[in-house]
Design a protein around this motif. Structure first.
Motif, PDB file in Angstrom:
ATOM      1  N   VAL A 204      -1.204  10.589  -7.475  1.00 32.04           N
ATOM      2  CA  VAL A 204      -2.105  11.528  -7.546  1.00 32.04           C
ATOM      3  C   VAL A 204      -1.425  13.055  -7.208  1.00 32.04           C
ATOM      4  O   VAL A 204      -0.425  13.054  -7.234  1.00 32.04           O
ATOM      5  CB  VAL A 204      -3.090  11.271  -6.130  1.00 32.04           C
ATOM      6  N   GLU A 205      -2.491  13.898  -7.125  1.00 31.76           N
ATOM      7  CA  GLU A 205      -1.882  15.359  -7.039  1.00 31.76           C
ATOM      8  C   GLU A 205      -1.975  15.665  -5.543  1.00 31.76           C
ATOM      9  O   GLU A 205      -2.971  15.737  -4.984  1.00 31.76           O
ATOM     10  CB  GLU A 205      -2.745  16.290  -8.031  1.00 31.76           C
TER      11      GLU A 205
ATOM     12  N   GLU B  70      -1.757  18.909  -3.007  1.00 26.38           N
ATOM     13  CA  GLU B  70      -1.256  20.467  -3.112  1.00 26.38           C
ATOM     14  C   GLU B  70      -0.029  20.671  -2.354  1.00 26.38           C
ATOM     15  O   GLU B  70       0.285  20.119  -1.218  1.00 26.38           O
ATOM     16  CB  GLU B  70      -2.491  20.980  -2.321  1.00 26.38           C
TER      17      GLU B  70
ATOM     18  N   GLN C 245       3.137  20.133  -3.535  1.00 30.58           N
ATOM     19  CA  GLN C 245       3.937  19.138  -4.147  1.00 30.58           C
ATOM     20  C   GLN C 245       4.140  19.290  -5.855  1.00 30.58           C
ATOM     21  O   GLN C 245       3.085  19.239  -6.331  1.00 30.58           O
ATOM     22  CB  GLN C 245       3.833  17.934  -3.783  1.00 30.58           C
ATOM     23  N   SER C 246       5.197  19.653  -6.297  1.00 30.49           N
ATOM     24  CA  SER C 246       5.265  19.922  -7.794  1.00 30.49           C
ATOM     25  C   SER C 246       4.760  18.586  -8.289  1.00 30.49           C
ATOM     26  O   SER C 246       4.129  18.545  -9.695  1.00 30.49           O
ATOM     27  CB  SER C 246       6.457  20.529  -8.108  1.00 30.49           C
TER      28      SER C 246
ATOM     29  N   LEU D 275       3.834  14.586  -9.240  1.00 28.60           N
ATOM     30  CA  LEU D 275       2.919  13.660  -8.970  1.00 28.60           C
ATOM     31  C   LEU D 275       3.563  12.659  -7.957  1.00 28.60           C
ATOM     32  O   LEU D 275       4.524  12.408  -7.853  1.00 28.60           O
ATOM     33  CB  LEU D 275       2.642  12.712 -10.182  1.00 28.60           C
TER      34      LEU D 275
ATOM     35  N   SER E 137       0.553   7.118  -4.593  1.00 29.71           N
ATOM     36  CA  SER E 137      -0.227   7.240  -3.210  1.00 29.71           C
ATOM     37  C   SER E 137       0.010   5.822  -2.401  1.00 29.71           C
ATOM     38  O   SER E 137      -0.311   5.808  -1.112  1.00 29.71           O
ATOM     39  CB  SER E 137      -1.988   7.279  -3.588  1.00 29.71           C
TER      40      SER E 137
ATOM     41  N   LYS F 139      -5.962  15.432  -5.092  1.00 22.60           N
ATOM     42  CA  LYS F 139      -6.840  15.193  -6.210  1.00 22.60           C
ATOM     43  C   LYS F 139      -6.628  14.039  -6.816  1.00 22.60           C
ATOM     44  O   LYS F 139      -5.366  13.630  -7.019  1.00 22.60           O
ATOM     45  CB  LYS F 139      -6.608  16.476  -7.100  1.00 22.60           C
ATOM     46  N   THR F 140      -7.516  13.315  -7.282  1.00 25.17           N
ATOM     47  CA  THR F 140      -7.189  11.931  -7.732  1.00 25.17           C
ATOM     48  C   THR F 140      -7.660  11.583  -9.301  1.00 25.17           C
ATOM     49  O   THR F 140      -7.214  10.655 -10.015  1.00 25.17           O
ATOM     50  CB  THR F 140      -8.202  10.879  -6.903  1.00 25.17           C
TER      51      THR F 140
ATOM     52  N   THR G 245      -7.822  14.200 -12.022  1.00 25.12           N
ATOM     53  CA  THR G 245      -7.698  15.526 -12.686  1.00 25.12           C
ATOM     54  C   THR G 245      -7.252  15.285 -14.134  1.00 25.12           C
ATOM     55  O   THR G 245      -6.698  13.918 -14.416  1.00 25.12           O
ATOM     56  CB  THR G 245      -6.520  16.559 -12.180  1.00 25.12           C
TER      57      THR G 245
ATOM     58  N   ARG H 106      -4.721  16.096 -15.766  1.00 25.33           N
ATOM     59  CA  ARG H 106      -3.313  15.995 -15.680  1.00 25.33           C
ATOM     60  C   ARG H 106      -2.962  14.421 -15.042  1.00 25.33           C
ATOM     61  O   ARG H 106      -2.021  13.797 -15.776  1.00 25.33           O
ATOM     62  CB  ARG H 106      -2.708  16.889 -14.645  1.00 25.33           C
ATOM     63  N   LEU H 107      -3.647  14.144 -14.278  1.00 21.91           N
ATOM     64  CA  LEU H 107      -3.399  12.477 -13.840  1.00 21.91           C
ATOM     65  C   LEU H 107      -3.939  11.592 -14.929  1.00 21.91           C
ATOM     66  O   LEU H 107      -3.217  10.557 -15.169  1.00 21.91           O
ATOM     67  CB  LEU H 107      -4.393  12.418 -12.567  1.00 21.91           C
TER      68      LEU H 107
END
Lengths: 572, 158
Positions: A50-51, A53, A55-56, A58, A61, A73-74, A76, A78-79
């Motif tokens: 997950v992303e 905030e 932390q650069s 991934l 979790s 964020k779960t 996006t 990107r994910l």
């Protein structure tokens, strides 16, 4: 209480919780292949990223503790892209022969590939083609299908306290294997099969006996008998997607007959027989100063565990064979004589929730010359056999077991759950000592999924300490206490698999805590609703003793129903 | 080789636990040149670790060997430059010639083969190091020649 922001919405969590558990509780679907609730998180598959905030990179979790104010964020883009690439990379070193795989209907990798919409092979990898390990009587390993999630490694070490397998080598040469990468048969593997139910793909399966059974069925000279263990009928329904767990004994018996078995017996009958012998053995050990504590011997993985790790405690093991072996022995002796059958012309099959039973049936002392049990099918194999034979059990009219081994008490049925053997044995020991039944046959302290349960039980004037453990790492704890000098425990029941046989290694793939608990409550329901609750009140058992065995612990009992153990040297 | 036994090595560690595993393995290899199965079993018992775990850790690291070293150590460089110049062919023919794989010792006990990542002599690629001596611009023929010489010397001495 902590507060997180997940996908812009506030979410509450407890301190120390892992992010994945919190997200799942919110109903957010996070894919993972390596996570198993209750085991050490490893972040091996990384699909649960997950992303967070601040932390650069991934964050996986499953292995990330929550903190106050955490912003997550779960889903996006990107994910989504990252997860798909990760999955494609895992798939790149997995064979493409799903059509021939035993797990094609239950494969977690295949399910995820379809869920994440992966349609083509973008990555190719050069893979060594490791060979199958078929050395074990119970378990087949196919390392080429392994995705290195490590679930089997953790289950074996953390739940079972065995550690027969681990990661070997590193990088692209990494594989899961035994010490020195040798066969499972010379390792410390106890054949419990927990690794099989943990495996998300087809890398671990049971050694299948379906062909043995089919071949025997096509031989007109053979009489095919089958016995089914107490845990099977409360589980099989799940494989047919019954809405909620249900006991399907009636239709299962009808199905077994239709599939080609000539006689259908209930292992619950011989569970009652085991109780007659084992309770008598306990009473005899207590009154004659025998070795205490006495330990149950119906779980073959547990027996092997004692033989290899605690050989000095072998005298504590009850000499009783397991119910499966007892029924096998009685079938090929008394029953064969009674029905004027040549015992070499009887093919005896057992349907078990267990893979270690395959090993147990192959132990040389279990039937000299002619094995007492010829084939062992797991619950999963029974389902497959039904399909192969075109049997749809739920379209059949329910039927009863064949006599004389079709009667059982509910005590015998309780064998399927952890604590059940203990409860059944105490019921009969109480009768043997005091001459009357317990006022309340239910011992609540022994009834749940807890790993180690203890109780003090009053039987007339006598008070005994009993302990019940399931999961061999729990057994280890208990045994170490006994070795350190604990003296207040007289009788110990151990089941190798968490929750007892209903959580066995031969049960449906993906068996989890919840499904085991459902099966357990079904067994308790049967115990509550049916009338014969005591092994010594099983009429067929009384008949067997009257006609053949004499009394518990008689000479004949000892020859047929009791066994011995050996100090087993393995690489441990 | 030295005479310090594994039992004595284990005595060097006070209350050895999981975290002593790698130092113990290193000490054992230092003494005997490799780590035997028997040694791993004893170490596992001492540290209360399954032997699968001991083997798992030992096989993770390149530094540990599981076979008694041969009389002659042959290191084949498989770094980038050597790879480009055909070191895999050299390795293949070497393995064929002495009859064992990298990480192993030949049956006659003469050679053991090891693959190394880069020996820092890229201008000499492909490089093979035999008993510490660098051989430059190797190919299959040169490799066989070296082995032949070593065998001859060995047989003459015998």
């Amino acid at each position: 209480m902590l507060e997180l922001i997940v996908n812009d919405k506030p979410v509450k969590a407890d301190k120390g919780e892992m992010l994945l558990s919190v997200l799942r509780r919110q109903g957010i679907d996070i894919p993972t292949l390596c996570h198993v609730e209750g085991l050490t998180p490893t972040g091996a598959c990384r699909l649960c990223v997950v992303e967070v905030e601040g932390q650069s990179g991934l964050v996986p979790s499953c292995a990330c503790q929550v903190y106050n104010g955490m912003k997550v964020k779960t889903h996006t883009n990107r994910l989504i892209e990252a997860r798909r690439t990760l999955l494609e990379l895992i798939m790149s070193s997995h064979p493409d022969d799903c059509l021939y795989c035993q797990r094609r209907d239950t494969c977690e990798l295949l399910e995820l590939a379809s869920k994440l919409g992966i349609k083509e092979r973008r990555y190719k990898s050069v893979r060594s083609n490791p060979s199958l390990d078929i050395s074990s009587p119970s378990i087949v390993r196919d390392p080429s299908k392994c995705i290195l999630c490590g679930r089997c490694v953790r289950v074996c070490e953390e739940i079972q306290g065995v550690g027969a397998i681990d990661f070997i080598g590193r990088g692209s040469d990494c594989s899961v294997g035994t010490a020195f990468n040798e066969g499972l048969n010379t390792s410390s593997c106890v054949n419990c099969g927990q690794c099989i139910t943990a495996c998300p793909v087809g890398a671990l399966t049971e050694a299948r006996h379906i062909n043995r059974v089919l071949n025997a069925m096509s031989n007109p000279e053979l009489t095919i008998v089958v016995q089914h263990a107490p845990a099977v009928s409360v589980t099989l329904g799940e494989m047919y997607n019954l809405p909620s767990a249900a006991d399907v004994q009636g239709v299962m018996i009808a199905g077994l007959r239709k599939a080609g078995f000539d006689f259908v017996f209930d292992t619950g009958f011989s569970a009652d027989l085991t109780i007659m012998e084992e309770a008598s053995e306990l009473v005899s050990r207590i009154s004659n100063g025998g070795v205490l504590p006495m330990m149950t011997s119906c779980s073959p993985a547990w027996v092997k565990f004692v033989e290899q790790y605690y050989p000095e405690m072998i005298p504590s093991l009850s000499t009783c064979k397991s119910p499966m072996q007892m029924l096998g022995a009685i079938t090929k002796s008394w029953w064969a004589e009674k029905n004027k059958l040549d015992k070499s012309k009887i093919f005896s099959v057992a349907v078990m929730p267990c893979t270690a039973k395959k090993f147990e049936a192959s132990r040389p002392e279990m039937g000299i010359g002619i094995p007492d049990i010829d084939a062992v099918l797991t619950t999963r194999e029974l389902y497959d056999l039904f399909n192969i034979k075109g049997v749809k059990p739920f379209e059949l009219k329910p039927m009863n077991n064949d006599n004389p081994f079709g009667q059982r008490s509910t005590a015998g049925k309780l064998f399927g759950a952890t604590g059940g053997v203990m409860e059944a044995a105490i019921r009969t020991a109480h009768f043997l000592i005091t001459g009357e039944n317990m006022k309340n046959p239910v011992i609540t302290e022994l009834r749940d999924m807890t790993g180690i349960k203890e109780a003090r039980v009053k039987i007339g004037e006598l008070e005994i300490g009993v302990a019940v453990a399931s999961g061999l790492s729990n057994a280890r704890k208990l045994l170490d206490e006994i070795k350190m000098g604990r003296k207040d425990i007289h009788f110990i029941e151990i089941m190798s698999c968490p929750g007892g046989c209903i959580g066995g290694g031969g049960q449906p793939y993906g068996t989890d805590f919840e499904s085991v608990r459902n099966r357990m409550s079904l067994l308790y329901k049967i115990d509550k609703e049916e009338t014969v609750k005591y092994s010594h009140e099983n009429q067929s058992i009384s008949e067997l003793y009257r006609d053949f065995l004499g009394k518990p612990l008689s000479g004949k009992s000892h020859t047929l129903l009791h066994t011995e153990y050996m100090n087993r040297v393995v690489m441990k | 080789m030295s005479n310090i036994s594994l039992t004595d090595i284990l005595k060097e560690f006070r209350d050895p636990a999981r975290d002593s595993l790698i130092p113990i393995l290193q000490r054992e290899q230092q003494q005997r040149g490799f780590i035997s199965k028997e040694a791993m079993i004893v170490i596992g018992e001492k540290l209360n670790l399954p032997v699968s775990k001991v083997y798992g850790v030992a096989s993770f690291y390149n530094q540990f060997r599981f076979n008694a070293p041969g009389l002659h150590q042959i290191q084949v460089c498989r770094g980038t430059a050597c790879h480009v110049k055909g070191s895999s062919t050299v390795l293949d023919s070497l393995e064929m010639d002495v009859g064992c794989k990298s990480g192993e010792t030949s049956k006659d006990g003469l050679f053991s083969i090891e693959v190394v990542a880069c020996v820092g002599a890229c201008s000499l690629a492909p490089v093979v190091v035999v008993d510490g001596e660098f051989h430059a611009g190797m190919d299959s023929t040169k490799m066989r020649k070296i082995n032949k010489t070593l065998r001859k010397v060995h047989n003459a001495e015998r």
